[in-house]
Write a protein that holds these residues in place. Structure first.
Motif, PDB file in Angstrom:
ATOM      1  N   PRO A  29     -22.453 -50.371  30.300  1.00 53.22           N
ATOM      2  CA  PRO A  29     -22.284 -50.570  31.744  1.00 53.22           C
ATOM      3  C   PRO A  29     -21.878 -49.282  32.468  1.00 53.22           C
ATOM      4  N   LYS A  30     -21.586 -48.236  31.731  1.00 48.20           N
ATOM      5  CA  LYS A  30     -21.176 -46.951  32.312  1.00 48.20           C
ATOM      6  C   LYS A  30     -22.420 -46.093  32.525  1.00 48.20           C
ATOM      7  N   ALA A  31     -22.981 -46.192  33.711  1.00 45.92           N
ATOM      8  CA  ALA A  31     -24.300 -45.619  34.012  1.00 45.92           C
ATOM      9  C   ALA A  31     -24.443 -44.142  33.667  1.00 45.92           C
ATOM     10  N   HIS A  32     -23.453 -43.325  33.917  1.00 43.71           N
ATOM     11  CA  HIS A  32     -23.567 -41.884  33.663  1.00 43.71           C
ATOM     12  C   HIS A  32     -23.526 -41.532  32.176  1.00 43.71           C
ATOM     13  N   TRP A  33     -23.164 -42.492  31.342  1.00 43.94           N
ATOM     14  CA  TRP A  33     -23.086 -42.252  29.899  1.00 43.94           C
ATOM     15  C   TRP A  33     -24.322 -42.770  29.156  1.00 43.94           C
ATOM     16  N   ARG A  34     -25.217 -43.452  29.820  1.00 47.83           N
ATOM     17  CA  ARG A  34     -26.394 -44.041  29.155  1.00 47.83           C
ATOM     18  C   ARG A  34     -27.237 -42.976  28.471  1.00 47.83           C
ATOM     19  N   ASN A  35     -27.558 -43.228  27.192  1.00 46.93           N
ATOM     20  CA  ASN A  35     -28.370 -42.345  26.350  1.00 46.93           C
ATOM     21  C   ASN A  35     -27.729 -40.975  26.111  1.00 46.93           C
ATOM     22  N   PHE A  36     -26.434 -40.860  26.327  1.00 47.18           N
ATOM     23  CA  PHE A  36     -25.739 -39.592  26.134  1.00 47.18           C
ATOM     24  C   PHE A  36     -25.592 -39.292  24.645  1.00 47.18           C
ATOM     25  N   ASP A  37     -25.960 -38.093  24.255  1.00 49.10           N
ATOM     26  CA  ASP A  37     -25.827 -37.653  22.866  1.00 49.10           C
ATOM     27  C   ASP A  37     -24.428 -37.089  22.671  1.00 49.10           C
ATOM     28  N   LEU A  38     -23.562 -37.886  22.129  1.00 49.80           N
ATOM     29  CA  LEU A  38     -22.171 -37.497  21.915  1.00 49.80           C
ATOM     30  C   LEU A  38     -22.003 -36.662  20.657  1.00 49.80           C
ATOM     31  N   LEU A  39     -22.762 -36.972  19.637  1.00 55.27           N
ATOM     32  CA  LEU A  39     -22.566 -36.390  18.314  1.00 55.27           C
ATOM     33  C   LEU A  39     -22.995 -34.924  18.201  1.00 55.27           C
ATOM     34  N   ARG A  40     -24.204 -34.594  18.607  1.00 50.34           N
ATOM     35  CA  ARG A  40     -24.747 -33.265  18.347  1.00 50.34           C
ATOM     36  C   ARG A  40     -23.968 -32.124  19.010  1.00 50.34           C
ATOM     37  N   PRO A  41     -23.558 -32.251  20.279  1.00 52.39           N
ATOM     38  CA  PRO A  41     -22.757 -31.156  20.861  1.00 52.39           C
ATOM     39  C   PRO A  41     -21.415 -30.975  20.141  1.00 52.39           C
ATOM     40  N   LEU A  42     -20.769 -32.071  19.757  1.00 58.57           N
ATOM     41  CA  LEU A  42     -19.505 -31.960  19.033  1.00 58.57           C
ATOM     42  C   LEU A  42     -19.716 -31.338  17.659  1.00 58.57           C
ATOM     43  N   LYS A  43     -20.791 -31.754  17.011  1.00 59.19           N
ATOM     44  CA  LYS A  43     -21.092 -31.213  15.686  1.00 59.19           C
ATOM     45  C   LYS A  43     -21.324 -29.706  15.762  1.00 59.19           C
ATOM     46  N   SER A  44     -22.135 -29.272  16.694  1.00 58.17           N
ATOM     47  CA  SER A  44     -22.435 -27.837  16.774  1.00 58.17           C
ATOM     48  C   SER A  44     -21.204 -27.028  17.184  1.00 58.17           C
TER      49      SER A  44
END
Length: 99
Positions: A29-44
């Protein structure tokens, strides 16, 4: 080196689905977070030249498992628990089960 992430959902937590693993799904329901890639930026940002072990789960399942381990370690042989329910209320109501 390891990185553990707990995040609101719905969240792609199936490692075998490489495209969606670590992404906040489009049904949030949080529109600005839809399909956000959380993992890859943190990993790199954390990995550098070392291999990084990563686990990601929802902000309900991860603390449910942590509470289960904490309680079991405190009880030791006095008694034991075989399951646990962890309930949280936020944008919605979530339940993490350890069975």
């Amino acid at each position: 080196l390891a990185l553990g992430i707990a995040c609101f959902g719905p969240l792609g937590v199936k490692e075998e689905d490489a495209k969606m693993y670590g992404r906040i799904l489009s049904t949030t329901p949080k529109a600005h977070w839809r399909n956000f890639d959380l993992l890859r930026p943190l990993k790199s940002a954390c990995e550098g030249d070392r291999e990084l072990r990563i686990r990601i789960d929802t902000d309900v399942n991860a603390p449910a498992l942590a509470e289960y381990w904490r309680i079991r370690s405190r009880l030791r042989e006095k008694t034991s628990i075989s399951s646990l329910a962890y309930v949280t209320c936020g944008t919605g109501v979530g339940v993490g089960l350890v069975i």
